[in-house]
Design an enzyme around this catalytic site. Structure first.
Site, short mmCIF file in Angstrom:
data_model
loop_
_atom_site.label_atom_id
_atom_site.label_comp_id
_atom_site.label_asym_id
_atom_site.label_seq_id
_atom_site.Cartn_x
_atom_site.Cartn_y
_atom_site.Cartn_z
N GLY A 20 78.93 -40.25 42.16
CA GLY A 20 78.51 -39.17 43.05
C GLY A 20 77.98 -37.94 42.36
O GLY A 20 77.25 -38.02 41.36
N GLY A 22 79.59 -35.67 40.65
CA GLY A 22 80.12 -35.49 39.30
C GLY A 22 79.30 -36.25 38.27
O GLY A 22 78.93 -35.71 37.22
N TYR A 159 92.17 -32.48 54.28
CA TYR A 159 91.19 -32.20 53.23
C TYR A 159 90.83 -30.72 53.20
O TYR A 159 90.83 -30.08 52.14
CB TYR A 159 89.94 -33.04 53.45
CG TYR A 159 88.90 -32.90 52.37
CD1 TYR A 159 89.16 -33.34 51.07
CD2 TYR A 159 87.65 -32.35 52.63
CE1 TYR A 159 88.21 -33.22 50.07
CE2 TYR A 159 86.69 -32.23 51.64
CZ TYR A 159 86.96 -32.67 50.36
OH TYR A 159 86.01 -32.54 49.38
#
Length: 238
Positions: A20, A22, A159
């Site tokens: 992703g 990162g 989250y």
């Protein structure tokens, strides 16, 4: 690799670097000349990112570890300090998304994993790498957040609350160090991006309708070259 290497001679560390945003950020930083330390749990995925970096002429080091494991971050910081005098760039991209449920129905195990990954591990990283970051001539930290951290949304409480804590912690750290060193801290909301996490949260969405991780990585690399002030926040649109 391009001829423009603004981070030549600098060391960067990216958490969540196996996929992703990162992974895309790690690759972009290497392309810009940084030696990138790739941190994530999955060895094979990290090796694939490293292969892409090396194939393009960049340099990197993989550091497979679980950020939530006791003492893991401290051991990594000690190993890095034994090789490099400073850490110039830190990109906090690692995150865990639990199931989207009402607050009254959180899965305790998943919520604890979110707290540990998104919040507790962040404090461990900041504490462990603080000396190396402060010694950098132009140290920079980029933390990747989410809009649900700033604005509560139904079913996103597990989250969102951990990302709100993440934001508060990172901004507090920035305020504490901005008068003591050149280190600066910014928070970036990547917005809707084509990632595995996004696909889990929005299973019916056509991934082609949202931007790729490379666009966020491009903006992060550009931001790192700007003279932003601690506390800077922005959202990557498009």
């Amino acid at each position: 690799m391009t001829d423009t290497k603004p981070f030549e001679g600098q060391t960067a560390l990216v958490t969540g670097a196996s996929r992703g945003i990162g992974a895309a950020t790690a690759i972009a930083l290497a392309e810009a000349g940084a030696h990138v330390i790739l941190v994530a749990r999955k060895v094979k995925a990290l090796e694939e990112v490293e292969d892409r970096i090396h194939a393009a002429g960049g340099t990197s080091t993989i550091a497979p570890l679980d950020l939530t494991e006791a003492d893991a971050v401290g051991r990594l910081a000690a190993a890095i300090a034994g090789r490099w005098d400073t850490l110039d760039i830190l990109c906090l991209s690692a995150a865990y998304l639990p199931e989207l449920t009402p607050v009254s129905q959180f899965d305790p195990k998943q919520f604890n994993q979110a707290v540990m990954t998104n919040f507790v591990a962040t404090q461990a990283v900041l504490a462990s790498f603080d000396p190396l970051l402060r010694r950098a001539k132009n140290g920079r930290i980029i933390g990747l957040t989410s809009s649900v951290g700033a604005g509560p949304r139904a079913f996103w409480g597990a989250y969102g609350s951990t990302k709100a804590a993440f934001d508060n912690l990172l901004e507090t750290y920035g305020a504490e160090v901005e008068k003591l060193s050149p280190l600066r801290v910014a928070i970036v909301d990547p917005g809707a991006t084509r990632t595995e996490m996004r696909a889990r949260a929005y299973p019916g969405e056509n991934p082609e309708t949202v931007k790729p991780p490379e666009k966020v990585a491009e903006r992060i690399v550009a931001l790192l070259q700007e003279d932003f002030a601690t506390g800077h926040r922005e959202r990557v649109e498009g």
